[in-house]
Scaffold this active site. Structure first.
Site, PDB file in Angstrom:
ATOM      1  N   MET A  27       0.840  -1.198   0.000  1.00 25.20           N
ATOM      2  CA  MET A  27       0.000   0.000   0.000  1.00 25.20           C
ATOM      3  C   MET A  27       0.877   1.251   0.000  1.00 25.20           C
ATOM      4  O   MET A  27       0.414   2.343   0.363  1.00 25.20           O
ATOM      5  CB  MET A  27      -0.936   0.000   1.211  1.00 25.20           C
ATOM      6  CG  MET A  27      -1.899  -1.186   1.174  1.00 25.20           C
ATOM      7  SD  MET A  27      -3.450  -0.870   2.033  1.00 25.20           S
ATOM      8  CE  MET A  27      -2.873  -0.563   3.682  1.00 25.20           C
ATOM      9  N   GLY A  28       2.141   1.102  -0.381  1.00 26.82           N
ATOM     10  CA  GLY A  28       3.008   2.275  -0.463  1.00 26.82           C
ATOM     11  C   GLY A  28       3.496   2.731   0.900  1.00 26.82           C
ATOM     12  O   GLY A  28       3.468   1.970   1.865  1.00 26.82           O
ATOM     13  N   LEU A  30       6.555   3.218   1.558  1.00 21.82           N
ATOM     14  CA  LEU A  30       7.476   2.081   1.636  1.00 21.82           C
ATOM     15  C   LEU A  30       8.529   2.268   2.721  1.00 21.82           C
ATOM     16  O   LEU A  30       8.973   3.379   2.999  1.00 21.82           O
ATOM     17  CB  LEU A  30       8.149   1.864   0.279  1.00 21.82           C
ATOM     18  CG  LEU A  30       7.182   1.573  -0.873  1.00 21.82           C
ATOM     19  CD1 LEU A  30       7.943   1.417  -2.193  1.00 21.82           C
ATOM     20  CD2 LEU A  30       6.341   0.336  -0.609  1.00 21.82           C
ATOM     21  N   HIS A  31       8.916   1.143   3.327  1.00 14.37           N
ATOM     22  CA  HIS A  31       9.960   1.137   4.364  1.00 14.37           C
ATOM     23  C   HIS A  31      10.804  -0.110   4.172  1.00 14.37           C
ATOM     24  O   HIS A  31      10.585  -0.883   3.217  1.00 14.37           O
ATOM     25  CB  HIS A  31       9.331   1.240   5.749  1.00 14.37           C
ATOM     26  CG  HIS A  31       8.238   0.228   6.006  1.00 14.37           C
ATOM     27  ND1 HIS A  31       8.478  -1.126   6.050  1.00 14.37           N
ATOM     28  CD2 HIS A  31       6.888   0.363   6.200  1.00 14.37           C
ATOM     29  CE1 HIS A  31       7.360  -1.774   6.291  1.00 14.37           C
ATOM     30  NE2 HIS A  31       6.364  -0.898   6.368  1.00 14.37           N
ATOM     31  N   HIS A  34       9.119  -3.481   3.365  1.00 16.07           N
ATOM     32  CA  HIS A  34       8.775  -3.687   1.948  1.00 16.07           C
ATOM     33  C   HIS A  34      10.028  -4.020   1.132  1.00 16.07           C
ATOM     34  O   HIS A  34       9.988  -4.856   0.226  1.00 16.07           O
ATOM     35  CB  HIS A  34       8.130  -2.421   1.368  1.00 16.07           C
ATOM     36  CG  HIS A  34       6.857  -2.002   2.039  1.00 16.07           C
ATOM     37  ND1 HIS A  34       6.750  -0.844   2.788  1.00 16.07           N
ATOM     38  CD2 HIS A  34       5.627  -2.577   2.089  1.00 16.07           C
ATOM     39  CE1 HIS A  34       5.521  -0.733   3.244  1.00 16.07           C
ATOM     40  NE2 HIS A  34       4.814  -1.761   2.841  1.00 16.07           N
ATOM     41  N   GLY A 144       4.718 -10.341   4.035  1.00 17.09           N
ATOM     42  CA  GLY A 144       5.486 -10.232   5.267  1.00 17.09           C
ATOM     43  C   GLY A 144       4.834 -10.997   6.411  1.00 17.09           C
ATOM     44  O   GLY A 144       3.611 -10.961   6.578  1.00 17.09           O
ATOM     45  N   LEU A 181       8.474  -2.577  11.709  1.00 18.06           N
ATOM     46  CA  LEU A 181       8.269  -1.442  10.807  1.00 18.06           C
ATOM     47  C   LEU A 181       6.860  -1.518  10.239  1.00 18.06           C
ATOM     48  O   LEU A 181       6.363  -2.594   9.923  1.00 18.06           O
ATOM     49  CB  LEU A 181       9.285  -1.471   9.673  1.00 18.06           C
ATOM     50  CG  LEU A 181      10.748  -1.322  10.070  1.00 18.06           C
ATOM     51  CD1 LEU A 181      11.611  -1.163   8.831  1.00 18.06           C
ATOM     52  CD2 LEU A 181      10.960  -0.144  10.993  1.00 18.06           C
ATOM     53  N   SER A 183       3.972   1.242   7.970  1.00 18.11           N
ATOM     54  CA  SER A 183       3.658   2.585   7.452  1.00 18.11           C
ATOM     55  C   SER A 183       2.892   3.378   8.501  1.00 18.11           C
ATOM     56  O   SER A 183       2.997   4.600   8.569  1.00 18.11           O
ATOM     57  CB  SER A 183       2.825   2.475   6.171  1.00 18.11           C
ATOM     58  OG  SER A 183       3.484   1.645   5.244  1.00 18.11           O
TER      59      SER A 183
HETATM   60  P1  AMP Z   1       1.427  -2.886   3.533  1.00 18.14           P
HETATM   61  O1  AMP Z   1       2.007  -1.873   2.589  1.00 18.14           O
HETATM   62  O2  AMP Z   1       1.501  -2.476   4.966  1.00 18.14           O
HETATM   63  O3  AMP Z   1       0.076  -3.389   3.105  1.00 18.14           O
HETATM   64  O4  AMP Z   1       2.385  -4.148   3.458  1.00 18.14           O
HETATM   65  C1  AMP Z   1       2.708  -4.736   2.228  1.00 18.14           C
HETATM   66  C2  AMP Z   1       3.465  -5.997   2.487  1.00 18.14           C
HETATM   67  O5  AMP Z   1       4.642  -5.703   3.239  1.00 18.14           O
HETATM   68  C3  AMP Z   1       2.673  -7.039   3.298  1.00 18.14           C
HETATM   69  O6  AMP Z   1       2.951  -8.342   2.802  1.00 18.14           O
HETATM   70  C4  AMP Z   1       3.230  -6.850   4.684  1.00 18.14           C
HETATM   71  O7  AMP Z   1       3.113  -8.013   5.479  1.00 18.14           O
HETATM   72  C5  AMP Z   1       4.671  -6.539   4.373  1.00 18.14           C
HETATM   73  N1  AMP Z   1       5.285  -5.837   5.506  1.00 18.14           N
HETATM   74  C6  AMP Z   1       4.810  -4.745   6.151  1.00 18.14           C
HETATM   75  N2  AMP Z   1       5.615  -4.429   7.189  1.00 18.14           N
HETATM   76  C7  AMP Z   1       6.604  -5.346   7.213  1.00 18.14           C
HETATM   77  C8  AMP Z   1       7.747  -5.563   8.042  1.00 18.14           C
HETATM   78  N3  AMP Z   1       8.014  -4.776   9.080  1.00 18.14           N
HETATM   79  N4  AMP Z   1       8.536  -6.614   7.761  1.00 18.14           N
HETATM   80  C9  AMP Z   1       8.277  -7.428   6.712  1.00 18.14           C
HETATM   81  N5  AMP Z   1       7.233  -7.269   5.876  1.00 18.14           N
HETATM   82  C10 AMP Z   1       6.395  -6.249   6.123  1.00 18.14           C
END
Ligand code: AMP
Length: 268
Positions: A27-28, A30-31, A34, A144, A181, A183
């Site tokens: 969902m952007g 990014l950290h 991601h 993740g 981490l 967003s």
């Molecule tokens: P999101 O942008 O939060 O929807 O996350 C996108 C993808 O990144 C999902 O598969 C999350 O599980 C993964 N993700 C988010 N935070 C982390 C993290 N701290 N470590 C590893 N993967 C992550």
């Protein structure tokens, strides 16, 4: 890197039939979490596709859809630096045009914990992931461990609907003090950020209690109870894909944080 804003552009960018394709849905905002997913995809796929889409369907009424952090330029720079081949960044109307009426409901894994706290959340997640799989046609999709129930839901979707792709799970990336981490960490005030570290500490205490033959949820709750600036939403052991996981959600002010730890040892 090619940027695709429409389904048609994404399909054109992915027209080469022989290469293996890895998809990293995000969902952007990014950290490094991601980036770990992108790195895993880069290591084993010829073509790496990242989607950046704040999926309205997975936000409930009163949730943070409107204020969810968005920074497209920064995301594009980070994706470029991570050697991404295709960035798929559609508008909401591209994925949900007028007349859109088909939804995917995953029972089992999609019930309890996050599903109970966020009705309709996994319906939105499962639907958008199936759409992304159909558009990108990945050989592998990367998720993740941070969102453990989401992985269980997608694994169920892949099994039940006979999707031809492999799921890869990447370990949770954490700040130095242990906070996973996210967003959403950007919402935290300095004081809330300081309090938030009790969440990974509570989960670690739960995992330790489990190893020692004790009750992981009770041990985690005891740590959380000592941090008055956090309000526990749930702390529960769940069995997803044959693995016992201690999962928790807490509120720090108006920010909701989730995290989990895999339980190993005595009772696993
Ligand atoms: P999101 O942008 O939060 O929807 O996350 C996108 C993808 O990144 C999902 O598969 C999350 O599980 C993964 N993700 C988010 N935070 C982390 C993290 N701290 N470590 C590893 N993967 C992550």
């Amino acid at each position: 890197m090619r940027v695709a804003r429409t389904i048609q552009e994404a399909r054109e960018a992915l027209a080469a039939p022989t290469a293996s394709v890895g998809l990293v849905p995000t969902m952007g905002a990014l950290h490094r979490g991601h980036l770990a997913l992108l790195e895993a995809a880069r290591a084993e796929c010829e073509v790496v596709v990242a989607s950046v889409f704040v999926n309205p369907a997975q936000f409930g009424d009163g949730e943070d859809l409107a204020r969810y952090p968005r920074d497209e330029d920064r995301d594009l720079r980070m994706l470029e630096e991570a050697d991404t081949d295709v960035a798929f960044m559609p508008e909401a109307a591209e994925l949900y045009p007028p007349g859109f009426e088909t939804w995917v409901d995953v029972a089992g894994a999609g019930e309890g914990l996050e599903a109970a706290a966020r009705p309709g959340h996994f319906r939105g997640v499962a639907t958008v992931c199936l759409k992304l799989f159909n558009i990108v046609r990945p050989d592998r999709a990367y998720y993740g461990q941070k969102d453990a129930q989401q992985i269980a839901v997608i694994a169920q979707l892949v099994r039940d609907l006979n999707l031809e792709l492999e799921l890869r799970v990447v370990p949770t990336v954490r700040d130095e003090d242990g906070l996973a981490l996210s967003s959403r960490n950007a919402y935290l005030s300095a004081e809330e950020r300081a309090a938030a570290v009790a969440l990974p500490r509570a989960l670690a205490a739960g995992a330790e209690a489990h190893r020692a033959g004790g009750d992981p949820a009770a041990a985690a709750c005891a740590v959380l109870a000592a941090e008055s600036r956090l309000a526990a939403d749930y702390v529960e052991v769940a069995r997803w894909n044959g693995t016992d996981v201690l999962a928790a959600a807490v509120r720090a002010g108006s920010t909701r944080l989730i995290d989990n730890v895999v339980l190993q040892g005595k009772h696993a």
